[in-house]
Write a protein that holds these residues in place. Structure first.
Motif, PDB file in Angstrom:
ATOM      1  N   GLN A  30     -33.117  46.915 -36.687  1.00  0.00           N
ATOM      2  CA  GLN A  30     -33.443  46.042 -37.802  1.00  0.00           C
ATOM      3  C   GLN A  30     -34.430  46.692 -38.760  1.00  0.00           C
ATOM      4  N   ASP A  31     -35.465  47.318 -38.218  1.00  0.00           N
ATOM      5  CA  ASP A  31     -36.457  47.943 -39.100  1.00  0.00           C
ATOM      6  C   ASP A  31     -35.876  49.118 -39.868  1.00  0.00           C
ATOM      7  N   VAL A  32     -34.980  49.868 -39.251  1.00  0.00           N
ATOM      8  CA  VAL A  32     -34.295  50.934 -39.985  1.00  0.00           C
ATOM      9  C   VAL A  32     -33.518  50.340 -41.155  1.00  0.00           C
ATOM     10  N   ASN A  33     -32.795  49.256 -40.900  1.00  0.00           N
ATOM     11  CA  ASN A  33     -32.032  48.630 -41.982  1.00  0.00           C
ATOM     12  C   ASN A  33     -32.944  48.085 -43.073  1.00  0.00           C
ATOM     13  N   PHE A  34     -34.094  47.540 -42.697  1.00  0.00           N
ATOM     14  CA  PHE A  34     -35.043  47.079 -43.707  1.00  0.00           C
ATOM     15  C   PHE A  34     -35.492  48.239 -44.597  1.00  0.00           C
ATOM     16  N   LEU A  35     -35.810  49.384 -43.993  1.00  0.00           N
ATOM     17  CA  LEU A  35     -36.247  50.534 -44.777  1.00  0.00           C
ATOM     18  C   LEU A  35     -35.133  51.055 -45.674  1.00  0.00           C
ATOM     19  N   ARG A  36     -33.925  51.068 -45.161  1.00  0.00           N
ATOM     20  CA  ARG A  36     -32.795  51.562 -45.954  1.00  0.00           C
ATOM     21  C   ARG A  36     -32.518  50.657 -47.159  1.00  0.00           C
ATOM     22  N   THR A  50     -42.877  57.509 -50.518  1.00  0.00           N
ATOM     23  CA  THR A  50     -42.557  56.686 -51.693  1.00  0.00           C
ATOM     24  C   THR A  50     -41.055  56.574 -51.947  1.00  0.00           C
ATOM     25  N   ALA A  51     -40.230  57.102 -51.074  1.00  0.00           N
ATOM     26  CA  ALA A  51     -38.786  57.104 -51.309  1.00  0.00           C
ATOM     27  C   ALA A  51     -38.235  55.683 -51.326  1.00  0.00           C
ATOM     28  N   ARG A  52     -37.215  55.455 -52.141  1.00  0.00           N
ATOM     29  CA  ARG A  52     -36.567  54.144 -52.217  1.00  0.00           C
ATOM     30  C   ARG A  52     -35.045  54.248 -52.118  1.00  0.00           C
ATOM     31  N   ALA A  53     -34.495  55.439 -52.258  1.00  0.00           N
ATOM     32  CA  ALA A  53     -33.043  55.590 -52.231  1.00  0.00           C
ATOM     33  C   ALA A  53     -32.499  55.228 -50.849  1.00  0.00           C
ATOM     34  N   ARG A  54     -31.298  54.663 -50.837  1.00  0.00           N
ATOM     35  CA  ARG A  54     -30.677  54.283 -49.564  1.00  0.00           C
ATOM     36  C   ARG A  54     -30.174  55.530 -48.841  1.00  0.00           C
ATOM     37  N   PHE A  56     -32.552  46.825 -52.404  1.00  0.00           N
ATOM     38  CA  PHE A  56     -31.586  45.729 -52.431  1.00  0.00           C
ATOM     39  C   PHE A  56     -32.246  44.423 -52.012  1.00  0.00           C
ATOM     40  N   ASP A  57     -33.020  44.470 -50.943  1.00  0.00           N
ATOM     41  CA  ASP A  57     -33.676  43.249 -50.467  1.00  0.00           C
ATOM     42  C   ASP A  57     -34.617  42.682 -51.527  1.00  0.00           C
ATOM     43  N   GLU A  58     -35.317  43.581 -52.232  1.00  0.00           N
ATOM     44  CA  GLU A  58     -36.266  43.118 -53.245  1.00  0.00           C
ATOM     45  C   GLU A  58     -35.547  42.646 -54.500  1.00  0.00           C
ATOM     46  N   ASP A  59     -34.614  43.460 -55.004  1.00  0.00           N
ATOM     47  CA  ASP A  59     -34.009  43.176 -56.308  1.00  0.00           C
ATOM     48  C   ASP A  59     -32.926  42.101 -56.231  1.00  0.00           C
ATOM     49  N   ALA A  60     -32.076  42.164 -55.203  1.00  0.00           N
ATOM     50  CA  ALA A  60     -30.954  41.231 -55.119  1.00  0.00           C
ATOM     51  C   ALA A  60     -31.308  39.955 -54.375  1.00  0.00           C
ATOM     52  N   LEU A  61     -32.154  40.078 -53.347  1.00  0.00           N
ATOM     53  CA  LEU A  61     -32.441  38.919 -52.500  1.00  0.00           C
ATOM     54  C   LEU A  61     -33.861  38.396 -52.643  1.00  0.00           C
ATOM     55  N   GLY A  62     -34.743  39.176 -53.294  1.00  0.00           N
ATOM     56  CA  GLY A  62     -36.123  38.744 -53.477  1.00  0.00           C
ATOM     57  C   GLY A  62     -36.911  38.685 -52.194  1.00  0.00           C
ATOM     58  N   ARG A  63     -36.635  39.602 -51.248  1.00  0.00           N
ATOM     59  CA  ARG A  63     -37.284  39.567 -49.941  1.00  0.00           C
ATOM     60  C   ARG A  63     -38.059  40.859 -49.665  1.00  0.00           C
ATOM     61  N   ASP A  64     -39.172  40.704 -48.956  1.00  0.00           N
ATOM     62  CA  ASP A  64     -39.964  41.836 -48.476  1.00  0.00           C
ATOM     63  C   ASP A  64     -40.234  41.601 -46.997  1.00  0.00           C
ATOM     64  N   TYR A  65     -39.446  42.259 -46.152  1.00  0.00           N
ATOM     65  CA  TYR A  65     -39.565  42.050 -44.711  1.00  0.00           C
ATOM     66  C   TYR A  65     -40.704  42.844 -44.080  1.00  0.00           C
ATOM     67  N   LEU A  66     -41.019  44.004 -44.643  1.00  0.00           N
ATOM     68  CA  LEU A  66     -41.918  44.947 -43.977  1.00  0.00           C
ATOM     69  C   LEU A  66     -43.355  44.912 -44.489  1.00  0.00           C
ATOM     70  N   GLY A  67     -43.582  44.336 -45.643  1.00  0.00           N
ATOM     71  CA  GLY A  67     -44.923  44.328 -46.214  1.00  0.00           C
ATOM     72  C   GLY A  67     -45.298  45.614 -46.910  1.00  0.00           C
TER      73      GLY A  67
END
Length: 291
Positions: A182-188, A260-264, A192-203
């Motif tokens: 799950q945490d790997v998927n959050f990082l990947r 600082t990477a953000r690319a999937r 998408f989570d921020e822009d499309a879903l408005g979520r921040d799981y990891l802080g």
């Protein structure tokens, strides 16, 4: 001479095929790992992940795309959970995916103690957009760790006349492997989570966690899970090793990208094939060591 299946046997097989179709459409990597399972656990694991995927899709975009607001998404999710419990009790559902899951739950001893936390985490996605360490851990338990525990119930109970609890060391390994996934998927999926879903799981975006700290936690969880693979039934080890090594590869590539990477990040198909071949040969998970 026996003929083609009819009645409930035909319905069971059709439900099982529907579950397999869901997985093949949504996750080529998971479908590959499933093929490494023996025939005893394979259909049951597909049944679990099909229900998990359907529930996830209710809150992760398709539901909203279909015009469901938050209240409607919650109602659909509630109805799905209710139907799941009903199907387990009755042995039948008109929903093929629920029917397939219920068949697995009945045979392998998957109870409400694992199902309820999963649906609870799915509801969290409707209402919670930023997580602190405590809410992250609770969410990950319900969304990923219990899924690992459901699969573990399959590994130890499929084909047995009476399901029994899994050993404690395997429970710990299953939970930690699910958390790492799950945490790997959050990082990947940070963007998408921020822009499309408005979520921040990891802080990470709010500064309560760093990418390096998350990766350190992932690698510790992967190492702990790897140490338990040899204790699994033989017809499950190859698939778990392949899945473990795929996420270990993702973790390594995520770390290589920098803080600082953000690319999937993805694993190229030839590398996936190499990891699967390695698992098929019966080699231990990468980084496996005594616990």
């Amino acid at each position: 001479m026996s003929g083609a299946p009819t009645g409930l046997e035909l319905y069971d097989r059709t439900a099982q095929a529907a579950a397999a179709a869901v997985i093949s459409r949504y996750s080529t990597s998971f479908a590959l790992a499933c093929r490494l399972l023996g025939p005893r656990p394979r259909p049951h694991v597909r049944n679990i992940y099909a229900l998990v995927r359907v529930a996830d899709e209710i809150v992760d975009g398709p539901g909203e795309d279909a015009g469901l607001d938050a209240a409607a998404q919650r109602q659909v999710l509630d109805d799905l959970e209710t139907e799941t419990y009903r199907a387990i009790a009755q042995g039948f559902s008109a929903n093929l995916i629920v029917h397939a899951f219920a068949r697995t739950a009945r045979e392998c001893g998957i109870g409400q103690d694992l199902i309820e936390p999963f649906f609870r985490s799915m509801r969290v996605d409707i209402t919670t957009h930023e997580h602190d360490p405590s809410s992250h851990d609770a969410y990950v338990y319900g969304s990923a760790e219990v899924v690992g525990l459901m699969c573990l119930q399959v590994f130890v109970n499929a084909g047995q006349p009476h399901p029994a609890p899994a050993p404690g060391d395997l429970v710990e390994g299953a939970r930690r492997l699910g958390a790492a996934f799950q945490d790997v998927n959050f990082l990947r999926d940070l963007d998408f989570d921020e822009d499309a879903l408005g979520r921040d799981y990891l802080g990470i975006d709010t500064g309560t966690a760093t990418r390096t700290a998350v990766l350190d936690r992932i690698d510790a969880d992967l190492a702990a899970a790897a140490a338990m693979v040899s204790a699994l039934p033989a017809d499950c080890r190859r698939a778990v090793t392949a899945a473990h090594d795929l996420f270990a590869e993702l973790s390594m590539r995520l770390r290589r990208e920098g803080e600082t990477a953000r690319a999937r990040v993805r694993v190229p198909d030839p590398v996936k094939a190499r990891l699967a071949a390695r698992a098929w040969l019966g080699l231990a998970p990468r980084g496996a060591r005594a616990s």
